[in-house]
Motif scaffolding. Structure first.
Motif, PDB file in Angstrom:
ATOM      1  N   TYR A 117       4.200  -7.922 -53.025  1.00  0.00           N
ATOM      2  CA  TYR A 117       4.313  -6.477 -52.833  1.00  0.00           C
ATOM      3  C   TYR A 117       5.079  -6.189 -51.556  1.00  0.00           C
ATOM      4  O   TYR A 117       5.207  -7.043 -50.676  1.00  0.00           O
ATOM      5  CB  TYR A 117       2.940  -5.805 -52.800  1.00  0.00           C
ATOM      6  CG  TYR A 117       2.168  -5.947 -51.507  1.00  0.00           C
ATOM      7  CD1 TYR A 117       2.248  -4.982 -50.510  1.00  0.00           C
ATOM      8  CD2 TYR A 117       1.355  -7.056 -51.276  1.00  0.00           C
ATOM      9  CE1 TYR A 117       1.538  -5.103 -49.317  1.00  0.00           C
ATOM     10  CE2 TYR A 117       0.639  -7.192 -50.089  1.00  0.00           C
ATOM     11  CZ  TYR A 117       0.736  -6.219 -49.126  1.00  0.00           C
ATOM     12  OH  TYR A 117       0.043  -6.348 -47.954  1.00  0.00           O
ATOM     13  N   SER A 118       5.584  -4.957 -51.462  1.00  0.00           N
ATOM     14  CA  SER A 118       6.302  -4.494 -50.278  1.00  0.00           C
ATOM     15  C   SER A 118       5.458  -3.443 -49.569  1.00  0.00           C
ATOM     16  O   SER A 118       5.132  -2.407 -50.178  1.00  0.00           O
ATOM     17  CB  SER A 118       7.651  -3.867 -50.655  1.00  0.00           C
ATOM     18  OG  SER A 118       8.498  -4.787 -51.287  1.00  0.00           O
ATOM     19  N   PRO A 119       5.087  -3.670 -48.333  1.00  0.00           N
ATOM     20  CA  PRO A 119       4.381  -2.629 -47.588  1.00  0.00           C
ATOM     21  C   PRO A 119       5.229  -1.347 -47.562  1.00  0.00           C
ATOM     22  O   PRO A 119       6.414  -1.378 -47.273  1.00  0.00           O
ATOM     23  CB  PRO A 119       4.240  -3.228 -46.185  1.00  0.00           C
ATOM     24  CG  PRO A 119       4.320  -4.711 -46.396  1.00  0.00           C
ATOM     25  CD  PRO A 119       5.284  -4.898 -47.528  1.00  0.00           C
ATOM     26  N   GLY A 120       4.619  -0.259 -47.897  1.00  0.00           N
ATOM     27  CA  GLY A 120       5.331   1.013 -47.867  1.00  0.00           C
ATOM     28  C   GLY A 120       5.932   1.440 -49.187  1.00  0.00           C
ATOM     29  O   GLY A 120       6.261   2.618 -49.359  1.00  0.00           O
ATOM     30  N   LEU A 121       6.096   0.524 -50.159  1.00  0.00           N
ATOM     31  CA  LEU A 121       6.772   0.901 -51.405  1.00  0.00           C
ATOM     32  C   LEU A 121       5.989   1.970 -52.164  1.00  0.00           C
ATOM     33  O   LEU A 121       6.587   2.883 -52.749  1.00  0.00           O
ATOM     34  CB  LEU A 121       6.982  -0.325 -52.297  1.00  0.00           C
ATOM     35  CG  LEU A 121       7.610  -0.045 -53.668  1.00  0.00           C
ATOM     36  CD1 LEU A 121       8.970   0.628 -53.538  1.00  0.00           C
ATOM     37  CD2 LEU A 121       7.719  -1.328 -54.497  1.00  0.00           C
ATOM     38  N   ARG A 122       4.678   1.873 -52.159  1.00  0.00           N
ATOM     39  CA  ARG A 122       3.890   2.851 -52.917  1.00  0.00           C
ATOM     40  C   ARG A 122       4.205   4.269 -52.443  1.00  0.00           C
ATOM     41  O   ARG A 122       4.329   5.201 -53.249  1.00  0.00           O
ATOM     42  CB  ARG A 122       2.398   2.542 -52.779  1.00  0.00           C
ATOM     43  CG  ARG A 122       1.524   3.353 -53.731  1.00  0.00           C
ATOM     44  CD  ARG A 122       0.076   2.952 -53.612  1.00  0.00           C
ATOM     45  NE  ARG A 122      -0.747   3.664 -54.567  1.00  0.00           N
ATOM     46  CZ  ARG A 122      -2.071   3.589 -54.609  1.00  0.00           C
ATOM     47  NH1 ARG A 122      -2.720   2.804 -53.751  1.00  0.00           N
ATOM     48  NH2 ARG A 122      -2.759   4.279 -55.501  1.00  0.00           N
ATOM     49  N   ARG A 123       4.330   4.461 -51.152  1.00  0.00           N
ATOM     50  CA  ARG A 123       4.671   5.776 -50.614  1.00  0.00           C
ATOM     51  C   ARG A 123       6.125   6.127 -50.911  1.00  0.00           C
ATOM     52  O   ARG A 123       6.448   7.270 -51.267  1.00  0.00           O
ATOM     53  CB  ARG A 123       4.417   5.796 -49.103  1.00  0.00           C
ATOM     54  CG  ARG A 123       4.822   7.093 -48.412  1.00  0.00           C
ATOM     55  CD  ARG A 123       4.582   7.008 -46.908  1.00  0.00           C
ATOM     56  NE  ARG A 123       5.274   5.878 -46.316  1.00  0.00           N
ATOM     57  CZ  ARG A 123       6.565   5.872 -46.011  1.00  0.00           C
ATOM     58  NH1 ARG A 123       7.315   6.937 -46.253  1.00  0.00           N
ATOM     59  NH2 ARG A 123       7.121   4.800 -45.475  1.00  0.00           N
ATOM     60  N   GLU A 124       7.019   5.135 -50.802  1.00  0.00           N
ATOM     61  CA  GLU A 124       8.449   5.384 -50.997  1.00  0.00           C
ATOM     62  C   GLU A 124       8.790   5.742 -52.438  1.00  0.00           C
ATOM     63  O   GLU A 124       9.834   6.374 -52.702  1.00  0.00           O
ATOM     64  CB  GLU A 124       9.233   4.133 -50.581  1.00  0.00           C
ATOM     65  CG  GLU A 124       9.161   3.850 -49.082  1.00  0.00           C
ATOM     66  CD  GLU A 124       9.537   2.418 -48.739  1.00  0.00           C
ATOM     67  OE1 GLU A 124       9.842   1.638 -49.679  1.00  0.00           O
ATOM     68  OE2 GLU A 124       9.508   2.068 -47.548  1.00  0.00           O
ATOM     69  N   LEU A 125       7.936   5.368 -53.397  1.00  0.00           N
ATOM     70  CA  LEU A 125       8.209   5.691 -54.798  1.00  0.00           C
ATOM     71  C   LEU A 125       8.303   7.193 -55.037  1.00  0.00           C
ATOM     72  O   LEU A 125       8.871   7.630 -56.040  1.00  0.00           O
ATOM     73  CB  LEU A 125       7.127   5.086 -55.697  1.00  0.00           C
ATOM     74  CG  LEU A 125       7.184   3.557 -55.863  1.00  0.00           C
ATOM     75  CD1 LEU A 125       5.919   3.056 -56.549  1.00  0.00           C
ATOM     76  CD2 LEU A 125       8.417   3.141 -56.656  1.00  0.00           C
ATOM     77  N   GLY A 126       7.785   7.983 -54.123  1.00  0.00           N
ATOM     78  CA  GLY A 126       7.921   9.429 -54.226  1.00  0.00           C
ATOM     79  C   GLY A 126       9.356   9.917 -54.134  1.00  0.00           C
ATOM     80  O   GLY A 126       9.643  11.077 -54.440  1.00  0.00           O
TER      81      GLY A 126
END
Length: 235
Positions: free
Chosen positions: A194-203
């Motif tokens: 996983y990439s830290p921050g990707l979940r937020r960046e998907l926005g």
């Protein structure tokens, strides 16, 4: 500069993408579809590729380091692959691209989409990894390096194939198998898949996005998929 050959109706091209050697297989005609493969490598002759080729110009790059492909020493992360494939779209001058990624390839596709959607029509992510859902003590993604090969296959396929018999492989086939394992570790070892921050960046994703999940997926569960979906506006 590119070298092109024909193989079973597919066009195999050895490209230089901003100094990076990249082998790309193309099959079919129509709207462009870029498919990014998972950790098991690329089988450009698979039946589903032929089915896609009935409607699309299917572009299938082999990730650097997988199979017999070269990998530049600096190319060590999913971020590097995302930029490489954005450069590939520019090199091939493709627009209105259907971007499809499976498993590890879905992670790469997601990283591409949060960076630039200029050349994309839509995104399809099939059982992608790439985000952190639980806390630091919760394993979201099964550890394919810790599980034995039969268990990984059982978790991956609805009808698992027989485990690979490495003693029956040719030298080239064994090399491909081991290089796929090595490349998987290079790109996905730490943090694990996983990439830290990707979940937020998907926005940031504004093109249509579809997530497809296997109901019995034992690598990443459907609940993980729902968390992924909730992170992409309108997915």
């Amino acid at each position: 500069m590119a070298k092109t050959s024909e193989l079973g109706g597919a066009r195999v091209r050895d490209l230089d993408v901003r100094g990076v050697p990249l082998r790309v297989t193309e099959v079919g005609e129509g709207p462009p579809l870029l498919f990014l493969h998972g950790l098991h490598g690329l089988d450009a002759g698979a039946e589903w590729v032929g089915m896609l080729a009935e409607r699309f110009r299917v572009v299938l790059p082999l990730h650097p380091g997988f199979g017999l492909s070269a990998r530049e020493p600096w190319c060590r992360s999913v971020h590097d692959l995302a930029y490489l494939y954005l450069d590939l779209l520019e090199e091939l001058d493709l627009a209105g691209v259907h971007l499809v990624g499976s498993s590890f390839g879905g992670w790469v596709a997601a990283q591409m989409a949060v960076r630039s959607q200029e050349r994309l029509s839509d995104v399809v992510l099939v059982d992608p990894v790439g985000i952190k859902v639980g806390d630091r003590w919760t394993r979201d993604i099964a550890d394919i390096f810790a599980l034995d090969a039969a268990e990984v296959l059982r978790r991956t396929y609805r009808v698992p194939p027989a485990p690979l018999d490495v003693n029956a492989l040719s030298d080239e086939e064994l090399t491909v198998h081991l290089r796929n394992r090595e490349a998987s570790a290079v790109y996905g070892w730490e943090p694990y898949m996983y990439s830290p921050g990707l979940r937020r960046e998907l926005g940031r994703v504004r093109v249509p996005c579809l997530l497809v999940w296997g109901a019995g997926d034992g690598i990443v569960t459907v609940d993980y998929g729902r968390a992924f979906q909730a992170s992409v506006p309108g997915a």
